[in-house]
Design an enzyme around this catalytic site. Structure first.
Site, mmCIF file in Angstrom:
data_model
loop_
_atom_site.group_PDB
_atom_site.id
_atom_site.type_symbol
_atom_site.label_atom_id
_atom_site.label_comp_id
_atom_site.label_asym_id
_atom_site.label_seq_id
_atom_site.Cartn_x
_atom_site.Cartn_y
_atom_site.Cartn_z
ATOM 1 N N LEU A 68 0.836 -1.202 0.000
ATOM 2 C CA LEU A 68 0.000 0.000 0.000
ATOM 3 C C LEU A 68 0.873 1.255 0.000
ATOM 4 C CD1 LEU A 68 -2.439 -1.545 2.585
ATOM 5 C CD2 LEU A 68 -3.064 -0.896 0.239
ATOM 6 N N THR A 101 6.360 0.785 2.209
ATOM 7 C CA THR A 101 7.366 1.550 2.956
ATOM 8 C C THR A 101 6.625 2.469 3.919
ATOM 9 O OG1 THR A 101 8.802 1.534 1.017
ATOM 10 C CG2 THR A 101 9.357 3.083 2.766
ATOM 11 N N LYS A 176 15.240 0.299 4.965
ATOM 12 C CA LYS A 176 14.645 0.787 3.708
ATOM 13 C C LYS A 176 14.683 2.327 3.650
ATOM 14 C CE LYS A 176 11.981 1.215 0.068
ATOM 15 N NZ LYS A 176 12.514 1.066 -1.271
HETATM 16 P P1 NAD Z 1 0.696 2.697 -6.055
HETATM 17 O O1 NAD Z 1 0.080 3.954 -5.599
HETATM 18 O O2 NAD Z 1 0.980 2.448 -7.501
HETATM 19 O O3 NAD Z 1 -0.200 1.445 -5.547
HETATM 20 C C1 NAD Z 1 -0.905 1.422 -4.342
HETATM 21 C C2 NAD Z 1 -2.181 0.591 -4.535
HETATM 22 O O4 NAD Z 1 -2.848 0.474 -3.271
HETATM 23 C C3 NAD Z 1 -3.177 1.234 -5.508
HETATM 24 O O5 NAD Z 1 -3.580 0.286 -6.475
HETATM 25 C C4 NAD Z 1 -4.350 1.635 -4.605
HETATM 26 O O6 NAD Z 1 -5.612 1.569 -5.242
HETATM 27 C C5 NAD Z 1 -4.238 0.605 -3.495
HETATM 28 N N1 NAD Z 1 -4.876 1.009 -2.244
HETATM 29 C C6 NAD Z 1 -4.753 2.181 -1.589
HETATM 30 N N2 NAD Z 1 -5.460 2.154 -0.434
HETATM 31 C C7 NAD Z 1 -6.037 0.933 -0.377
HETATM 32 C C8 NAD Z 1 -6.881 0.303 0.576
HETATM 33 N N3 NAD Z 1 -7.249 0.948 1.677
HETATM 34 N N4 NAD Z 1 -7.303 -0.954 0.331
HETATM 35 C C9 NAD Z 1 -6.911 -1.604 -0.792
HETATM 36 N N5 NAD Z 1 -6.104 -1.062 -1.735
HETATM 37 C C10 NAD Z 1 -5.676 0.196 -1.517
HETATM 38 O O7 NAD Z 1 2.060 2.545 -5.205
HETATM 39 P P2 NAD Z 1 3.330 1.605 -5.515
HETATM 40 O O8 NAD Z 1 4.270 2.332 -6.392
HETATM 41 O O9 NAD Z 1 2.845 0.240 -5.881
HETATM 42 O O10 NAD Z 1 4.005 1.584 -4.061
HETATM 43 C C11 NAD Z 1 3.486 0.797 -2.993
HETATM 44 C C12 NAD Z 1 4.488 0.868 -1.827
HETATM 45 O O11 NAD Z 1 5.762 0.360 -2.270
HETATM 46 C C13 NAD Z 1 4.747 2.293 -1.319
HETATM 47 O O12 NAD Z 1 4.876 2.261 0.071
HETATM 48 C C14 NAD Z 1 6.073 2.670 -2.004
HETATM 49 O O13 NAD Z 1 6.773 3.640 -1.246
HETATM 50 C C15 NAD Z 1 6.778 1.338 -2.037
HETATM 51 N N6 NAD Z 1 7.766 1.158 -3.114
HETATM 52 C C16 NAD Z 1 7.486 1.548 -4.405
HETATM 53 C C17 NAD Z 1 8.454 1.342 -5.403
HETATM 54 C C18 NAD Z 1 8.195 1.732 -6.845
HETATM 55 O O14 NAD Z 1 9.165 1.699 -7.653
HETATM 56 N N7 NAD Z 1 6.988 2.094 -7.238
HETATM 57 C C19 NAD Z 1 9.676 0.744 -5.087
HETATM 58 C C20 NAD Z 1 9.916 0.337 -3.778
HETATM 59 C C21 NAD Z 1 8.951 0.545 -2.802
#
Ligand code: NAD
Length: 303
Positions: A68, A101, A176
């Protein structure tokens, strides 16, 4: 853990969708949940089951994985208002692996709350970006007991290559956040160096090749070049879409600041990166990939 284990996967965004898809491909029984119906439908088309609310957990769910955006979403899902929180609904002996994160303090509080229900909790944030998530080569940085770490390992290995045990609850998040503070500094610094060279007549690719094999070489230059046209597979090659959102990097730099304040650590470079990402998000779309920060130093690169 056998491959027949029932996994509920929550959060199918840029990272969660390819991670869940890898679990399906490796033969796990995966049920997905997201507020975004299109994201759910994409996973169902690849062989996952779906639930429409967290009150509909499949019988005998033994493992929940979440991916999330931020701490508030994770707290809401497990402790909070959303369907009254998941912890009371899970059977004692279940395992929860949160890969988002979030603050180490949130992770420790979630672990304590889980333990009250006899549930094991691991913080397991990842590194490797969307390309690593798709390729199944992520690094998982895990905080929690050694026993739970061993229990989670076969599932994490289906989505990643390097599985680290950083220490007890919250240690995965601390590691992280240190990593992402450094990444924010490296991205801003690499971007300004490339922009400076280009302004002085150099070709961005030629300069990047030189620096990547010189003492300034780093991960950004090797796999995530911020200049359009240098690396086809990096977000800069696709209009800075579907990557690691600048707004999420800003979240992580704020987490780094809070962590530093909590222990009196001096992080002047982290503060500078935070100021740069604040400036970026104030003047650009926070949804853009974090490498789009180069637009601050060479305006016009983001269309
Ligand atoms: P994102 O915003 O693309 O995806 C988040 C998803 O969570 C969305 O599909 C959203 O609809 C869903 N969501 C939000 N609230 C919700 C709820 N209450 N119930 C169910 N679903 C819900 O984000 P992301 O890029 O996938 O990143 C996710 C996590 O991973 C973050 O904490 C980010 O910091 C970490 N992260 C991201 C990357 C990257 O390259 N994108 C790399 C490492 C870590």
């Amino acid at each position: 853990m056998s491959e027949k284990i029932k996994i509920v996967f929550i959060g199918l965004g840029n990272m969660g969708a390819p991670m869940a898809a890898n679990l399906v491909k490796k033969g796990f029984d995966v049920t997905v949940f997201d507020l975004n119906q299109e994201a759910v439908a994409n996973l169902v088309a690849q062989g996952a089951n779906q639930i429409d609310s967290l009150s509909e957990l499949p019988e005998n769910t033994q493992l929940v994985i979440s991916m999330l955006p931020a701490g508030a979403h994770v707290r809401n899902v497990y402790l909070g208002e959303q369907d009254n929180g998941l912890f009371p609904k899970l059977a004692s002996g279940s395992l929860v692996i949160d890969c988002s994160t979030i603050a180490a303090t949130d992770a420790r509080e979630l672990a304590e709350a889980a333990a009250k229900h006899g549930i094991a909790f691991l913080d397991a944030p990842v590194s490797g970006g969307t390309a690593g998530a798709a390729a199944g080569t992520l690094s998982f940085i895990v905080g929690g007991s050694a026993e739970d770490f061993e229990r989670a390992k076969p599932v994490l290995e289906a989505m990643g290559k390097n599985i680290f045990h950083a220490g007890s609850h919250g240690a995965g998040q601390v590691a992280k956040i240190c990593n992402n503070m450094l990444l924010g500094i490296l991205m801003a610094g690499t971007s300004e160096a490339i922009a400076l060279g280009v302004k002085n007549g150099l070709d961005a690719k030629v300069l990047s090749d030189i620096m990547s094999k010189s003492s300034g070489g780093n991960w950004v230059l090797n796999v995530y070049n911020p200049y359009p046209g240098v690396m086809e597979n990096a977000p800069a090659g696709r209009g800075y879409q579907n990557g690691f959102m600048a707004a999420l990097m800003l979240k992580d730099l704020n987490l780094a600041r809070s962590l530093a304040e909590s222990c009196g650590s001096d992080t002047p470079m982290g503060e500078q990166a935070l100021a740069q990402y604040n400036r970026f998000v104030e003047t650009h779309e926070g949804q853009l990939d974090f490498s789009a920060i180069i637009d601050l130093y060479e305006p016009g690169l983001v269309k």
